[in-house]
Design a protein around this motif. Structure first.
Motif, PDB file in Angstrom:
ATOM      1  N   LYS A  29       0.890  -1.355  -0.150  1.00 28.65           N
ATOM      2  CA  LYS A  29      -0.119  -0.063  -0.273  1.00 28.65           C
ATOM      3  C   LYS A  29       0.737   1.355   0.032  1.00 28.65           C
ATOM      4  CE  LYS A  29      -3.742  -2.344   2.555  1.00 28.65           C
ATOM      5  NZ  LYS A  29      -4.487  -2.106   3.924  1.00 28.65           N
ATOM      6  N   ILE A  30       0.380   2.219  -0.643  1.00 29.64           N
ATOM      7  CA  ILE A  30       1.224   3.413  -0.606  1.00 29.64           C
ATOM      8  C   ILE A  30       0.261   4.569  -0.317  1.00 29.64           C
ATOM      9  CG2 ILE A  30       2.970   3.135  -2.401  1.00 29.64           C
ATOM     10  CD1 ILE A  30       0.899   4.106  -4.550  1.00 29.64           C
ATOM     11  N   GLY A  31       0.635   5.732   0.148  1.00 27.00           N
ATOM     12  CA  GLY A  31      -0.169   6.911   0.623  1.00 27.00           C
ATOM     13  C   GLY A  31      -0.265   7.931  -0.199  1.00 27.00           C
ATOM     14  N   THR A  35       2.105   9.619  -4.148  1.00 23.58           N
ATOM     15  CA  THR A  35       1.282  10.251  -5.264  1.00 23.58           C
ATOM     16  C   THR A  35       1.793  11.827  -5.324  1.00 23.58           C
ATOM     17  OG1 THR A  35      -0.536   9.161  -5.039  1.00 23.58           O
ATOM     18  CG2 THR A  35      -0.791  11.188  -6.274  1.00 23.58           C
ATOM     19  N   LEU A  36       1.987  12.319  -4.431  1.00 25.47           N
ATOM     20  CA  LEU A  36       2.622  13.801  -4.364  1.00 25.47           C
ATOM     21  C   LEU A  36       4.002  13.727  -4.836  1.00 25.47           C
ATOM     22  CD1 LEU A  36       2.152  16.642  -3.709  1.00 25.47           C
ATOM     23  CD2 LEU A  36       3.029  16.208  -1.370  1.00 25.47           C
ATOM     24  N   PHE A  37       4.955  12.856  -4.565  1.00 22.53           N
ATOM     25  CA  PHE A  37       6.106  12.701  -5.062  1.00 22.53           C
ATOM     26  C   PHE A  37       6.190  12.496  -6.551  1.00 22.53           C
ATOM     27  CE2 PHE A  37       9.479   9.632  -6.661  1.00 22.53           C
ATOM     28  CZ  PHE A  37      10.461  10.198  -6.231  1.00 22.53           C
ATOM     29  N   ILE A  39       3.913  13.680  -8.520  1.00 27.51           N
ATOM     30  CA  ILE A  39       3.422  14.909  -9.115  1.00 27.51           C
ATOM     31  C   ILE A  39       4.639  16.085  -9.085  1.00 27.51           C
ATOM     32  CG2 ILE A  39       2.077  16.958  -8.447  1.00 27.51           C
ATOM     33  CD1 ILE A  39      -0.067  14.817  -7.544  1.00 27.51           C
ATOM     34  N   MET A  40       5.228  15.990  -8.103  1.00 27.84           N
ATOM     35  CA  MET A  40       6.616  16.987  -7.911  1.00 27.84           C
ATOM     36  C   MET A  40       7.376  16.865  -8.981  1.00 27.84           C
ATOM     37  SD  MET A  40       5.848  19.175  -5.611  1.00 27.84           S
ATOM     38  CE  MET A  40       7.401  19.968  -5.471  1.00 27.84           C
ATOM     39  N   LEU A  41       7.728  15.574  -9.297  1.00 25.15           N
ATOM     40  CA  LEU A  41       8.506  15.173 -10.545  1.00 25.15           C
ATOM     41  C   LEU A  41       8.204  15.886 -12.081  1.00 25.15           C
ATOM     42  CD1 LEU A  41       9.680  11.561  -9.855  1.00 25.15           C
ATOM     43  CD2 LEU A  41      11.118  13.425  -9.438  1.00 25.15           C
ATOM     44  N   TRP A  42       6.843  15.882 -12.183  1.00 27.82           N
ATOM     45  CA  TRP A  42       6.476  16.586 -13.277  1.00 27.82           C
ATOM     46  C   TRP A  42       6.457  17.910 -13.226  1.00 27.82           C
ATOM     47  CZ3 TRP A  42       6.137  14.116 -17.764  1.00 27.82           C
ATOM     48  CH2 TRP A  42       6.053  12.684 -17.667  1.00 27.82           C
ATOM     49  N   SER A 187      10.179  -1.766  -1.722  1.00 24.91           N
ATOM     50  CA  SER A 187      11.274  -0.751  -2.178  1.00 24.91           C
ATOM     51  C   SER A 187      10.912   0.393  -2.939  1.00 24.91           C
ATOM     52  CB  SER A 187      12.364  -1.472  -3.070  1.00 24.91           C
ATOM     53  OG  SER A 187      13.408  -0.846  -3.529  1.00 24.91           O
ATOM     54  N   TRP A 188      11.018   1.248  -1.965  1.00 25.70           N
ATOM     55  CA  TRP A 188      10.268   2.669  -2.261  1.00 25.70           C
ATOM     56  C   TRP A 188      11.200   3.616  -2.983  1.00 25.70           C
ATOM     57  CZ3 TRP A 188      10.539   7.873  -1.717  1.00 25.70           C
ATOM     58  CH2 TRP A 188       9.218   8.660  -2.065  1.00 25.70           C
ATOM     59  N   PRO A 189      11.111   4.427  -4.197  1.00 20.83           N
ATOM     60  CA  PRO A 189       9.879   4.659  -4.641  1.00 20.83           C
ATOM     61  C   PRO A 189       9.554   3.941  -5.750  1.00 20.83           C
ATOM     62  CG  PRO A 189      11.163   6.178  -5.592  1.00 20.83           C
ATOM     63  CD  PRO A 189      12.150   5.381  -4.626  1.00 20.83           C
TER      64      PRO A 189
END
Length: 221
Positions: A29-31, A35-37, A39-42, A187-189
């Motif tokens: 599961k991811i929180g 998703t924010l990570f 978005i920030m890359l884009w 193994s994130w991300p």
């Protein structure tokens, strides 16, 4: 600075402790942070977003290949189990003519008359049942020197011993691959994000039954 875990002076459980594999599959599961990570890359630019996109594609392909390896490792175990079933089916009629076999041995032969049909959930049970059947069969053979000297039976005993070693090695390989899977999906991300969106869960390694563990602690000689 002292060692956190000191095997020389630390507390010891004199009674020992048994361990068991937990029969539970954990979903990935991811929180919102993941998703924010992304978005920030884009937001930072097209290049970081594209790089991570290709990384996710690579991770997805990696998991597919790893699943194929797990299947191949499991298939190898099945192959050895099938050979042990065949040995059991061939030897029992020879021995049965000379002595009254244990009822549990006969039940095992009847159960696998059509071969060892295994799935991920059944593979462990089939292996344990075969161990018990051979564990009861060959001691009875040992008690009759004439039977033990029978060429076909002697050859079967050697083949069974060889297959037991091969199954042990195949189990270790399977468990190593399962451990790799269970580690990589968290193994994130990149891998964790892909695993969560693909709905992957942890896999349960090959385990020994409680009865086999108890027999392993018994006196052999």
């Amino acid at each position: 600075m002292a060692n956190e875990l000191d095997e020389m002076t630390g507390s010891v459980n004199e009674a020992g402790r048994d361990i068991n594999v937990i029969e539970k599959q954990l979903p990935v599961k991811i929180g919102f942070g993941s998703t924010l990570f992304e978005i920030m890359l884009w937001v930072l630019g097209v290049v970081p977003g594209l790089i991570f996109l290709f990384m996710k594609i690579g991770a997805r392909n990696y998991f597919r290949k790893l699943q194929q390896k797990i299947q191949a490792d499991a298939s190898q175990i099945d192959n050895f189990l099938e050979q042990r079933v065949q040995i059991l089916r061939n030897v029992v009629p020879l021995v049965e003519r000379a002595i009254d076999l244990d009822k549990d041995v006969m039940k095992a032969v009847a159960a696998y008359r059509g071969g060892a049909q295994t799935s991920d959930s059944q593979r462990n049970a089939v292996s344990n049942n075969l161990d018990r059947a051979f564990g009861r069969l060959f001691p009875q053979v040992e008690a009759y020197p004439d039977l033990k000297a029978h060429a076909a039976i002697a050859d079967a005993m050697k083949q069974n011993s060889y297959l037991q070693k091969e199954i042990t090695a195949a189990r270790a390989l399977y468990n190593d691959t399962v451990n790799m899977w269970n580690s990589d999906i968290f193994s994130w991300p990149t891998k964790m994000i892909v695993a969560a969106r693909e709905g992957y869960t942890t896999r349960i390694p090959f385990t020994a039954s409680a009865q086999i563990k108890a027999e392993a602690r018994s006196t052999f000689f």
